[in-house]
Design an enzyme around this catalytic site. Structure first.
Site, PDB file in Angstrom:
ATOM      1  N   TYR A 181      -9.941  -0.686   2.561  1.00  0.00           N
ATOM      2  CA  TYR A 181      -9.413  -0.798   3.917  1.00  0.00           C
ATOM      3  C   TYR A 181      -9.042   0.547   4.492  1.00  0.00           C
ATOM      4  O   TYR A 181      -8.560   1.426   3.785  1.00  0.00           O
ATOM      5  CB  TYR A 181      -8.152  -1.671   3.908  1.00  0.00           C
ATOM      6  CG  TYR A 181      -8.335  -2.957   4.662  1.00  0.00           C
ATOM      7  CD1 TYR A 181      -8.692  -4.121   3.997  1.00  0.00           C
ATOM      8  CD2 TYR A 181      -8.168  -3.015   6.039  1.00  0.00           C
ATOM      9  CE1 TYR A 181      -8.877  -5.304   4.682  1.00  0.00           C
ATOM     10  CE2 TYR A 181      -8.357  -4.200   6.731  1.00  0.00           C
ATOM     11  CZ  TYR A 181      -8.714  -5.344   6.042  1.00  0.00           C
ATOM     12  OH  TYR A 181      -8.900  -6.516   6.721  1.00  0.00           O
ATOM     13  N   ASP A 215       0.794  -1.229   0.000  1.00  0.00           N
ATOM     14  CA  ASP A 215       0.000   0.000   0.000  1.00  0.00           C
ATOM     15  C   ASP A 215       0.826   1.279   0.000  1.00  0.00           C
ATOM     16  O   ASP A 215       0.349   2.305  -0.479  1.00  0.00           O
ATOM     17  CB  ASP A 215      -0.958  -0.006   1.193  1.00  0.00           C
ATOM     18  CG  ASP A 215      -2.061  -1.048   1.038  1.00  0.00           C
ATOM     19  OD1 ASP A 215      -2.462  -1.296  -0.111  1.00  0.00           O
ATOM     20  OD2 ASP A 215      -2.508  -1.608   2.043  1.00  0.00           O
TER      21      ASP A 215
END
Lengths: 721, 721
Positions: free
Chosen positions: B452, B364
């Site tokens: 998320y 990420d």
């Protein structure tokens, strides 16, 4: 008698007299002796030294009535038990007895589960552990029929939990021994400066059998309240707890100086104003302008948000949480989660095999009483301003009830944490930012087992999670040493710890805190499921990936299937499920235990302390429910040999599938002391969680509203108020 | 053309047109194309959808000036960089380029360490990552000399972090492809209801080499904002990120229904009033009547209690904490603890080897930009009322600076916890109860990497401890399935996750968050010491004990000595010490990393994702300081093969004793989803600590005053104010 000797005698005599006087004045109750009626009616004073405000109605408990089958014995009931016992054959013709505990004998679990508020109270019984003429007894006193039932006499090893009188008398009994006093004076300590501690001595063989023994070690409290930092190293008194006679005095520390008092006192009044620290942090407070959101009904039944549970103090376990139930947001019903949870035992072995240290392998619940040692909490500091306090009613060795005020606090906590959130990023173009604050309910006690302080929190979350947290603070048990700098210590030498200050070693030790968790997930018949996470290799051609993780459910059939040693590289989830109930889409409803604070005991399994502390051989155990299996180290832990531990029960390998089962979890800490722990330790905490897993159909806190400014309080500094 | 085909064409045409229009309107910036000047001067709007109050001076940053050598580039500086680049040979004659990041090139560490407030600012440089004509470049722009230095061109594998424009264009580019649109309509989804996500595809071999690729998967947002719960399962578009051309469309999910929208929306406005939940908990707030105790000097330098540190937002790392120093209570001096700490990389492999899932092995930070995805925090909910907010200044692909407002918050937290305590029990007769409340300073950001949400907290304690905590919330990445009940699933079948709701599977996945922690304990030359805790058998006759634990210090000589896999039954403490400085009694001063949130990656080390995520092969690593080794997965992570990871650097096995060293710690989570995670997940948190160990001479918070009633605020409910 030479003049020098006479002076010495005078010195010792007056020193001793002063000390005895001081001890006497400071004793919370008079030491028992033949001329004192153990059943004298004088109510013991609350131990409540500071006049801080108490946050609940200050009633005197004399007229308390039980309302719930699990409510602890009231003062009236305890007094009735004493009356019944005093006329019983066992006690009638002797004053040589002590009542080591008088607690509620909880009604059978099915009866409690069927009981509803408004029903007549179930028959009340007392569970009494007594020593009469040097024998241990377990008795049941039926408060409805007045029957006294002698259930068990001592056959196996071990003695009951010490009474406060046992512990207190151990601190002064050595002073009746002239050799002891000579030794103390010989070590350069005025008897008036002496502070002694009662130290349970475990069991290492025949020497520790057939009589109740205790070891006593002493400290100088000259120029400091923190006498723990001033050990008279190497001096150990072996005392008979029943006769108060000194059995043996060992002094192997004459060459070791008593560490100085400098920098040891931690009291605010003594440290004096520290202007800089005072101004470091502005006042901060948790405020609830509309008051707390919980109620405590009938003294012991707590209702908060979507939770309800019964809460009571216990002299051995400390805090007992029973019948914890959480509301299902779909059906509105209160659903069973846990029938009973409490600290079952602690095991604190020190890692020094030498004469004055090898035996220090404490079991703080079964030896000292984890609840008995839970002192009144300090409002505003132990618990925030918005806390409610609950008292304990315990008993002295003569059965006299007394009140331990402010023993438990209950408060709502908000630390600025987030319950759930989601924001959309500009990638998707949706303008979403939904966040919910996280507010929890904390139930707290703090036990001071001599030097150490254990803070035990049961924290309830609205998402169904229960976090059980233990904080360690207080003061280290330290060892005197001739060294005042590490440069004096050869590389080969084992200090058994860290040099913390001049002449002070913090000895390495472990802490294990084992919890009894009688989970009842939507009823009592449950199963324990290991959800193993294992690498799966992809078949050639199946995927560009070579591997992935797969979860496999393995239901534990018998106890040995559920003896769990945690492994980082062989992970699993550990579920307690109800195999008879599934969610809408067919998953079994359950809770999982989420390990945390993992440290494993590495002692030799055949080492006597580890045999006694065998309940720490695994981090997780599951046993079938058995009302006699409450105490992981056994009912009679003191000087026990370890025959009656959780490990022994579990090795019977009973079936545990689709049965009423009890989960056991052990929090562990390895503690290598460091200088920051001197002279008092910043709190170190660890916790584990009980967490819903397919228990709810979906996120149960979806409906939580966000905070909005208009609901928050308007505050001003008190000074300007 | 038949009428039916024409209708179909019309439908698709208008659907597509509407979608493009909607997308365009919702885009935070126009998609780059040949006719748009990437350097156009229009300032990008703040992304600040809600009109919640902002807690600090709302200035527009246009006139910001750097004050500290580590201050991020200002808007003025970024604009200067753009000007300099636009006239550089590399960019002059082409519009086919993108600036993937423009950040401060930090001055050499010794220069920063020597710099003091009041000194002239060190020369300012920009570190620029660019793609020009499909090649990657690293450039340094010297803002003093106006020199542009092309430092490196791409030779090894991997591409720069995606730009926001890369990600955004991936969501609409497939709609330019008729086959894609036919497929969507064929799956029963209106093009106007489509939401697509850009999914980094890792590297699995030749197919993912020599061009920048991305996979796109789509969802239906009909009747819900939570489109993540409505996957068009099995449909994957392979897209060329540079040409925006569809390379391949795979649809293996035609038999899988799109899950219903029922119960998926989590927005307060949509859920409607839930009276019961609203009334569950009374308003609660952290109040500081005299205001917060911290100050933020010159926009980025935080001073609180005994701490000071530099704090800045970073597009890749999120939050960067630099030059953290703590005051020594004895000497009053500020002592170095950490030169630089930040989230270096994340690795999130999903555990499903099938066609539409195997490649989901996100990084990420290096792929999406952990800071770029950190959306504005929601005051009162993401952070409490007493929070202060800091903005980020980032750049678009054309180099235009824009402000991400409220990206970081800073607040003091008080949860009712205890800093230290001790009470004496009646055993010793001393009337002592000394307790100090625990107040901490929290620095928080929350990154929403598509579904998320990662909440990253840096929590500073007055006792010198730094807790680094990661909370996971947001929305699961779920998989469509024909099943709506577990009874339909055969025992042999592997679902790769949990059936969460009808036709929805939560796929098992891991999260690893690797932190770069450049510790400088009282200076840069440090050593890494393993303090191993091992069982020692007592010699026969030495002690009644058979065993005890002994701590042995082992200094790591080279990097391989410091590749640590944690083991419960082979425990150790992990210290970073200064071997050149000891305490008064001769212990080396140090900090230890206290592991927590341990989960280890179990993937095959030769699996391509694990090669790229090889920085998770150990939980702890120590490397010698090297300014080019900042990103654990490599500078160019996107589609990388894993040659430039922390694992590769560490395997060079360089000396690390008494050197400037960097500690790396990885927090891990195995996540087997459960129904409570549907439709949005209650936060799950894990943390690890950096804790002083013989750093201070003694407990540094001994002088903390207790709370007293008169200092606390006087509050009333806002409604009555």
């Amino acid at each position: 008698m030479e003049a020098r000797h006479f002076l010495c005698f005078l010195f010792i005599f007056f020193g001793l007299a002063t000390l005895l006087l001081l001890t006497w004045i400071n004793l919370p109750y008079p030491p028992p002796n033949a001329t004192t009626d153990l059943f004298h009616p004088k109510r013991l004073n609350n131990y409540n030294p500071l006049s801080k405000p108490k946050r609940h109605h200050d009633h005197d408990h004399a007229s308390d009535m039980p309302h719930h089958p699990l409510d602890p014995l009231t003062i009236k009931e305890i007094n009735r038990v004493r009356t019944l016992l005093s006329s019983h054959a066992l006690f009638k013709n002797t004053s040589s007895y002590a009542l080591h505990s008088i607690t509620l004998e909880e009604p059978a679990k099915p009866l409690v589960l069927n009981w509803k508020k408004g029903d007549p109270l179930l028959p009340r019984k007392a569970f009494v552990v007594a020593r009469v003429k040097n024998k241990s007894y377990v008795l049941t006193v039926d408060l409805t029929t007045d029957e006294v039932d002698v259930q068990k006499t001592d056959t196996s090893s071990g003695y009951p939990m010490m009474t406060m009188e046992d512990m207190t008398s151990a601190t002064w009994a050595p002073l009746l021994n002239a050799e002891f006093n000579r030794t103390i004076v010989g070590r350069g300590v005025d008897l008036t400066d002496l502070a002694c501690l009662p130290i349970s001595l475990g069991w290492f063989g025949q020497r520790e059998e057939n009589r109740r023994l205790i070891k006593v070690q002493c400290y100088s409290m000259k120029d400091t309240a923190n006498f723990y930092m001033r050990p008279i190293e190497g001096l150990t008194v072996l005392l008979d707890m029943d006769t108060k006679q000194v059995v043996e005095i060992t002094d192997k520390g004459r060459h070791i100086p008593i560490p100085k008092a400098t920098n040891t006192d931690y009291r605010y009044s003594v440290q004096g104003l520290n202007r800089e620290m005072e101004e470091l942090i502005n006042p901060i407070s948790i405020e609830q302008p509309k008051g707390p959101s919980f109620v405590v009904e009938d003294e012991h039944f707590v209702k908060w948000a979507n939770w309800e549970f019964h809460l009571k103090p216990d002299p051995r376990a400390g805090v007992v949480v029973s019948q914890a139930r959480v509301k299902d947001p779909n059906s509105g019903e209160m659903r069973d989660v846990m029938y009973k949870g409490f600290t079952s035992e602690l095991f604190v072995p020190y890692m020094d095999p030498t004469d004055a240290w090898y035996f220090k392998t404490y079991m703080d619940a079964g030896e000292y009483g984890f609840g008995l040692q839970a002192m009144p909490l300090d409002p505003l500091n132990d618990c925030p301003r918005n806390a409610y306090y609950m008292d304990g009613v315990f008993t002295a060795a003569d059965g006299t009830p007394y009140v331990r005020s402010n023993m438990i606090c209950i408060f709502e906590s908000y630390a600025g944490d987030i319950g759930w959130r989601h924001a959309e990023s500009p990638i998707t173009g949706l303008e979403i930012r939904e966040v919910r604050p996280k507010v929890t309910l904390v139930v707290r006690m703090a036990a001071s087992v001599a030097n150490y302080d254990y803070i035990v929190d049961w924290e309830f979350q609205t998402d169904g999670l229960i976090r059980i947290k233990v904080g360690l603070s207080g003061i280290l048990m330290v060892k005197g040493t001739p060294y005042d700098h590490m440069s004096q210590v050869s590389v080969q030498e084992n200090l058994f710890g860290t040099l913390l200050s001049e002449n002070v070693i913090g000895v390495i030790h472990d802490h294990y805190i084992t919890f009894h968790l009688d989970m009842d997930i939507d009823g009592s018949d449950n199963s324990f499921v290991k959800v193993n996470i294992q690498r799966q290799e992809a078949s050639p051609g199946e995927s560009p990936r070579r591997s992935y993780l797969k979860a496999t459910r393995n239901v534990a059939k018998t106890e040995k299937d559920a003896q769990i040693k945690l492994k980082l590289y062989d992970p699993a989830e550990f579920h307690v499920i109800n195999p008879n109930k599934t969610t809408r889409v067919g998953n079994p409803v359950g809770y999982k235990v989420v390990p945390g604070g993992t440290a494993a005991s590495l002692l030799d399994p055949e080492d006597p302390p580890q045999k006694r502390g065998a309940f720490t051989n695994n981090q997780i155990w599951v046993t079938p429910y058995n009302r006699t299996e409450q105490w992981a180290g056994g009912l009679f832990v003191y000087q026990s040999h370890g025959e009656d531990t959780l490990a022994a029960w579990s090795d019977r390998d009973r079936p545990i599938e689709n049965k009423d089962i009890v989960l056991w979890y052990t929090l562990g800490f390895h503690h290598i002391p460091c200088q920051e722990d001197f002279p008092i330790m910043p709190t170190v905490s660890s916790s584990f969680d009980l967490k819903p897993v397919n228990f709810f159909e979906r996120n149960p806190i979806l409906g939580t509203p966000p905070n909005v400014e208009k609901d928050l309080p308007v505050c001003k500094a008190a000074a300007s108020a």
